[in-house]
Design an enzyme around this catalytic site. Structure first.
Site, PDB file in Angstrom:
ATOM      1  N   GLU A 204       0.743  -1.276  -0.112  1.00 34.31           N
ATOM      2  CA  GLU A 204       0.085   0.047   0.055  1.00 34.31           C
ATOM      3  C   GLU A 204       0.752   1.205  -0.017  1.00 34.31           C
ATOM      4  O   GLU A 204       0.796   2.030   0.898  1.00 34.31           O
ATOM      5  CB  GLU A 204      -0.836   0.202   1.288  1.00 34.31           C
ATOM      6  CG  GLU A 204      -2.063  -1.051   1.002  1.00 34.31           C
ATOM      7  CD  GLU A 204      -3.045  -1.096   1.972  1.00 34.31           C
ATOM      8  OE1 GLU A 204      -3.028  -0.254   3.192  1.00 34.31           O
ATOM      9  OE2 GLU A 204      -4.088  -1.881   1.874  1.00 34.31           O
ATOM     10  N   GLU A 324      -5.779  -7.461  -2.105  1.00 31.63           N
ATOM     11  CA  GLU A 324      -6.384  -7.590  -0.599  1.00 31.63           C
ATOM     12  C   GLU A 324      -7.716  -6.740  -1.265  1.00 31.63           C
ATOM     13  O   GLU A 324      -7.944  -6.001  -1.784  1.00 31.63           O
ATOM     14  CB  GLU A 324      -5.762  -6.575   0.224  1.00 31.63           C
ATOM     15  CG  GLU A 324      -4.423  -7.043   1.000  1.00 31.63           C
ATOM     16  CD  GLU A 324      -4.046  -6.131   1.984  1.00 31.63           C
ATOM     17  OE1 GLU A 324      -4.950  -5.094   2.589  1.00 31.63           O
ATOM     18  OE2 GLU A 324      -2.884  -5.833   2.321  1.00 31.63           O
TER      19      GLU A 324
END
Length: 599
Positions: A204, A324
């Site tokens: 991320e 995810e």
């Protein structure tokens, strides 16, 4: 746009250490592997590589990542969570039994400091072979057991240390050199162990990380190239998973979920066919976003995904892995979101392995804003969540080195013919393909863009632009994910009056519309060989451009000019490319008249 907040995935735990007798660390057990020269014909065998948007195993069989995140190595427990109550082998067996084929294992760089697992239960023979091992040695055991069970593993550098995530891939305590050194160390550690198919370089990236800005301290794309090439230097068989960032050209999305910049600034690796782009995508239980309150939700979501990352798959640029995604499923919005995303990733029964790969967040029930596939007892299954994922699970793989499985692709469709056309549609038919088991469907391509699936041998492509030339091909697929080569192309031109001149034509398609916004795509088709192209139009009703992708698009008053980029300007006669845009409108949103010129 509301930016995502840091997710409370790792619930605070008050688990006492099980009483264990410390023993000296032992060497890692070797994963089961085929003998030298032995055939490995099972679907999923060996290391994997890429071809266009597809993942292929060592036998060139199409495969799909369909798995789960099992977190814990990245936390102060320094071991996957749940091993305070269960044996790791039973966990892996249960993952396999539910139809998942891959485990994403998050970790932090703390593991390279010799950390030892915390809250690892070895009483009563549980986790007996993990007793006395450090965290990396436990990772070895999990990798070996996953390989024996027929599962694949993706290692995820989730955090620089166990304290939390970082926006950039480095911190003051963990500089870039350390990050790359640890990635290379892991790549070397699992040489010859194809249960580990790749490494997710950094979890991320987000603001101030940029994509394509050229600043070596901030440009995540350049950092991913440096790290990815280091990984491949250590183990050239691995896949390199590169997540998106947060913001590109002022357009923001989920942390790690924005791959708009990859069109103009692709990741360049020294080993071909090893790059997989990765994104994260979440629902309202993680953070509220503007698209969830759009009046057209959930019909607007495919356009959102197309713009941020789906185009990479649709245009056959590279495989996409949703590394995810998750939700508590408590709200109706979240339920609709998950259903739409599963459909967007393409059901396996319909598309086989020609689909978007994924690992659900998470296996763990103690992810604070999503929960998990397991319930709080760490044993029983949340059957509602698991059922949402049923359509995109992939066929299980045999143990490493095993045999069997359907590996024969259908025959190439023949006799592709244009059976009719109107001002906005083209109808096609073709002769059925054959297969050793059975053809389950066909994919129809308009140029390099997937026009849609067909279960029979006819298809009508609608929503086209008048007086525009299109080229079509068809591919057949079977239930095992085997896909045929493309049929011979046919050309069709819609009737009526439309844009076009000087070497190319351009067609407008309104993808999604809401108040006060819309997304649209423009298909450019070459009528002669081109090196570059320009599309122009005038909006008569005050529409305003807000963002674009796959072209340089600029607006002056009501006049818009779109020019090709370095990678999509060269077109052969009859071939097509496309670009997209987002804008606002008031009053009406009629399609503009396009003109296309090519050099």
């Amino acid at each position: 746009m509301l930016h995502p907040v840091r997710r409370l995935r790792d619930a605070l735990l008050t688990i006492a250490l099980a009483s264990t007798a410390l023993i000296a660390p032992t060497t890692t057990a070797q994963a089961a592997a085929p003998a030298a020269g032995a055939a490995t014909t099972a679907i999923g065998s060996g290391y994997w590589h890429t071809s266009g948007r597809q993942l292929l195993d060592e036998g060139n069989h199409p495969v799909r990542i369909a798995g789960l995140n099992w977190f814990g190595f990245e936390t102060a427990n320094y071991v996957p969570h749940g091993l305070w109550s269960r044996d790791y082998k039973s966990m892996i067996d249960q993952i396999k039994s539910l139809g998942y084929n891959t485990i994403r294992l998050p970790y932090s760089d703390d593991l390279f400091k010799g950390t030892s697992p915390v809250s690892l239960n070895t009483s009563g023979g549980m986790n007996a072979d993990l007793q006395g091992l450090n965290s990396l040695q436990v990772m070895d055991k999990i990798v070996d057991q996953a390989g024996t069970a027929g599962l694949k593993v993706i290692l995820d550098r989730h955090r620089p240390d166990s304290n939390g995530q970082s926006a950039l891939w480095y911190t003051a305590a963990v500089p870039e050199s350390t990050w790359i050194s640890h990635l290379s160390s892991l790549a070397s550690r699992y040489v010859g162990k194809p249960a580990v198919i790749g490494i997710d370089l950094h979890n991320e990236p987000h603001d101030p990380a940029c994509w394509g800005c050229g600043d070596p301290a901030l440009d995540w794309r350049l950092a991913a190239e440096r790290a990815g090439n280091a990984v491949l230097a250590a183990n050239p068989q691995l896949l390199v998973f590169v997540e998106g960032n947060q913001t590109f050209n002022g357009s923001s999305y989920w942390w790690g979920g924005n791959l708009q910049g990859a069109a103009q600034y692709p990741v360049r690796l020294n080993v071909a066919n090893r790059l997989v782009y990765s994104v994260h995508d979440y629902a309202t239980s993680v953070a509220q976003q503007s698209w969830f309150s759009d009046p057209s939700f959930p019909a607007n979501m495919p356009g959102v995904w197309d713009r941020n990352w789906g185009y990479l798959f649709q245009q056959n640029i590279a495989p996409v892995w949703v590394g995810e995604f998750g939700t508590t499923l408590q709200s109706t919005v979240d339920q609709k979101w998950l259903k739409a995303l599963v459909q967007y990733m393409r059901p396996t029964a319909q598309y086989g392995a020609d689909s978007i790969s994924w690992t659900f967040w998470s296996w763990n029930p103690n992810s604070g804003d999503t929960g998990g596939i397991l319930n709080d007892d760490w044993t029983t299954v949340n059957t509602t969540k698991d059922a949402y994922l049923a359509d995109v699970k992939a066929p299980g793989f045999g143990p490493v080195g095993g045999g069997g499985g359907d590996v024969q692709a259908p025959s190439v469709p023949t006799g592709l013919t244009v059976t009719g056309s109107t001002a906005n549609s083209v109808s096609l038919s073709w002769t059925a393909s054959t297969d050793n088991v059975g053809v389950t469907g066909y994919d129809v391509y308009r140029g390099t863009t997937l026009a849609g699936p067909a279960t029979g041998t006819t298809y009508t492509d609608s929503g086209l632009t008048a007086a525009t030339a299109y080229a079509y091909t068809v591919r057949a697929r079977d239930a095992a994910g085997n896909v045929s080569a493309s049929s011979t192309a046919v050309n069709a031109t819609t009737s009526g009056s439309g844009g076009g001149s000087a070497g190319c034509t351009a067609g407008w398609h309104l993808d999604n519309q809401w108040t006060p916004g819309f997304t649209a795509s423009v298909t450019v088709t070459a009528t002669a060989a081109t090196n570059s192209w320009t599309v122009r139009w005038t909006w008569p009703n005050g529409q305003q451009l807000t963002s674009s992708w796959n072209a340089t698009v600029q607006q002056a008053a009501g006049t818009v000019t779109a020019t090709s980029l370095s990678y999509n300007g060269t077109l052969a006669p009859g071939s097509s490319t496309s670009f997209g845009l987002q804008g606002t409108w008031t009053g009406s949103n009629a399609a503009p008249t396009l003109t296309c010129t090519a050099a």
